[in-house]
Design an enzyme around this catalytic site. Structure first.
Site, PDB file in Angstrom:
ATOM      1  CG  ASP A  28      -1.054 111.010 -25.882  1.00 51.01           C
ATOM      2  OD1 ASP A  28      -1.208 110.998 -24.647  1.00 51.01           O
ATOM      3  OD2 ASP A  28      -1.974 110.825 -26.700  1.00 51.01           O
ATOM      4  CE  LYS A  85      -4.255 107.521 -24.092  1.00 48.08           C
ATOM      5  NZ  LYS A  85      -5.145 108.478 -23.435  1.00 48.08           N
ATOM      6  N   GLY A 157      -7.217 112.756 -31.435  1.00 47.32           N
ATOM      7  CA  GLY A 157      -6.656 112.443 -32.744  1.00 47.32           C
ATOM      8  C   GLY A 157      -7.211 113.265 -33.889  1.00 47.32           C
ATOM      9  NE  ARG A 169     -18.163 127.934 -24.374  1.00 44.85           N
ATOM     10  CZ  ARG A 169     -17.991 129.042 -23.669  1.00 44.85           C
ATOM     11  NH1 ARG A 169     -18.568 129.182 -22.487  1.00 44.85           N
ATOM     12  NH2 ARG A 169     -17.236 130.008 -24.137  1.00 44.85           N
ATOM     13  N   GLY A 218      -7.835 117.116 -28.890  1.00 44.54           N
ATOM     14  CA  GLY A 218      -7.954 118.101 -29.959  1.00 44.54           C
ATOM     15  C   GLY A 218      -7.055 119.313 -29.815  1.00 44.54           C
ATOM     16  N   GLY A 239      -2.121 114.995 -27.125  1.00 42.15           N
ATOM     17  CA  GLY A 239      -1.837 113.687 -27.714  1.00 42.15           C
ATOM     18  C   GLY A 239      -1.098 113.842 -29.011  1.00 42.15           C
ATOM     19  CB  SER A 240      -2.286 113.376 -32.478  1.00 41.25           C
ATOM     20  OG  SER A 240      -3.138 112.354 -31.989  1.00 41.25           O
TER      21      SER A 240
END
Lengths: 296, 191
Positions: A28, A85, A157, A169, A218, A239-240
């Site tokens: 990102d 996005k 995030g 899973r 995550g 991302g973050s």
């Protein structure tokens, strides 16, 4: 001869780009400077967005498609694919992104949904789409709508890998169970998953999704990347996790090297040294909004 | 016939599947030790900038260049073609290639993803056309005098050979047709 046989926007061509992104890291970025850092660190693609998920979560409000100016600015400075996005169901945003020549559209739960019942009809586009999924039924519904790449959603995030693991899973576990099902049970699987029977039958035969599956939501450390790759993800979205960490460039590079060598713990240990602090993480219980619940 | 497949990033498992179907033994190559065991090499599609960075961090660049200088047969597809070319335009300024085949290429020369395409074309020495998949493919802009062009699309070379180096701007591993790989194995192991 070739003028007659040449075809663009086919499933093979769209899924093909996802094949090329396997074993890589999609990062990102919110501006050209970050895009450059991402490419320098070995990203296979960048995701152009206005705010990274952790800022969207903090700021609240409606999160929309990025400013075309910003997307064009990023396309100018990098040679790798540029993704962007669109809001769930917002086919007009997706049309604009296609007109901007982005390489992949992410119909993403990180943005505020535009339609509470319908996703975009992705067959209507030449640009390929990636969509998130928390379980196999959701993944197959997105594929039936024309998605060419699935990413497990995780919880964007948060810097917390627990939801990504749950979703991976769930998807991969059900795929394994379907390969053991007999013909009669496949009808029941299709009903339970609320997914098209032919896709369920295809999984029973091949043992895998009809399109590549990456992991998102995550990932904050090289160890997180190694974990989800070992669980069966074929590439990762970060991302973050990169640009909200202490020192983005070395962390980005360490995650790239990890995804290549995810089974080699000694190598992951080596690249994990001295990266500074990861992004601050959030417990799931503390969240007001679960982004992963968006999408139907 | 141990054929290494550079497994730093990209579509390497697809190549392994095609090679296995043809009776060769594919070995994923990520380290200099992996490289020692192979008799030929495939450099797959993926992102050439990412692979280029990982060739350095893995320590593979120098030994791989050495093996190729000693005549290791190599098949390069798409990003692999870029990495084997002499000169690359529209790449990153710090991007380095092996110069294993005397061609110049333009990265993403056909355009962005919406311009990616499938096409059928004849290949010298193959019966019937080959169905090629071109994904953000490089365009071959110069071909040296010792390079044999085995296929073209709209006059642009898409499959080239020099000695035991074979390169394609398309993805033969994506077509469900093993004839390009078969050609490579003939080239690599017939001598």
């Amino acid at each position: 001869m070739s003028d007659v046989t040449r075809a663009t926007g086919t499933q093979l061509v769209k899924r093909g780009l996802a094949e090329m992104l396997k074993g890589g890291v999609i990062m990102d970025v919110v501006d050209p400077a970050q895009a450059k850092i991402a490419e320098d660190a070995g990203a296979t693609a960048v995701m152009a967005l206005e705010r990274v998920p952790s800022d969207i979560r903090r700021d609240g409000g409606v999160a929309r498609m990025s400013d075309p100016e910003m997307i064009l600015g990023i396309q100018e400075v990098v040679t790798i694919p540029v993704m962007a996005k669109a809001r769930i169901g917002h086919f007009a945003e997706a049309q604009i992104l296609q007109a901007l020549d982005v390489d992949y559209v992410d119909e993403s739960e990180v943005l505020t949904p535009a339609d509470e019942a319908h996703h975009i009809d992705k067959w209507a586009f030449d640009v390929p789409f990636v969509c998130g999924a928390t379980n196999l039924g959701e993944a197959l519904r997105r594929i039936s709508e024309g998605a060419c790449l699935i990413r497990s959603k995780g919880e964007a995030g948060t810097g917390n890998i627990v939801e990504a693991v749950r979703h991976l899973r769930s998807i991969l576990g059900d795929i394994r169970r379907i390969t053991l099902a007999d013909q009669a049970e496949l009808f029941e699987w299709a009903k339970r998953l609320q997914a098209p029977l032919p896709l369920v039958q295809e999984i029973a035969e091949t043992g895998e999704l009809p399109v590549p599956m990456f992991c998102a939501g995550g990932i904050a450390t090289p160890a997180d990347a190694s974990l989800v790759m070992q669980l069966g993800a074929q590439a990762v979205f970060v991302g973050s996790g990169i640009f909200k960490s202490d020192d983005p460039a070395p962390r980005a590079r360490a995650i790239v090297e990890t995804v290549t060598n995810f089974r080699d713990a000694a190598m992951v240990a080596k690249v994990s040294r001295g990266l500074g602090d990861a992004m601050p993480g959030l417990e799931m219980g503390s969240l007001e909004t679960r982004l992963a619940d968006r999408g139907w | 016939m141990k054929v290494g497949v550079l497994a730093l990033q990209g579509a390497f498992t697809r190549h392994c599947d095609v090679l296995t179907a043809l009776g060769a033994v594919p070995l994923e190559v990520r380290t200099p030790v992996d490289l020692e065991a192979v008799d030929a090499m495939v450099i797959p599609g993926g992102e050439s900038t990412t692979m280029s960075m990982l060739l350095d961090s893995s320590g593979l660049r120098t030994p791989l260049a050495g093996r190729m200088a000693d005549g290791l047969p190599v098949l390069g597809t798409c990003a692999g073609m870029i990495l084997l070319a002499v000169r690359v335009t529209d790449g990153r300024p710090d991007q380095r290639s092996f110069a294993a085949i005397d061609i110049d290429v333009r990265r993403n020369g056909y355009g962005r993803q919406v311009d990616s395409f499938e096409d059928e074309f004849p290949v010298a020495g193959l019966d019937g056309p080959f169905h090629g998949v071109f994904i953000r493919a490089p365009v071959v802009e110069r071909v040296g005098p010792t390079v044999e062009v085995l296929a073209r699309v709209d006059t642009i070379p898409v499959l080239c050979r020099e000695g035991s180096v074979l390169v394609s701007s398309f993805h033969p591993e994506m077509s469900g047709d093993g004839r390009i790989h078969e050609r490579f194995l003939d080239l690599a192991f017939s001598v």
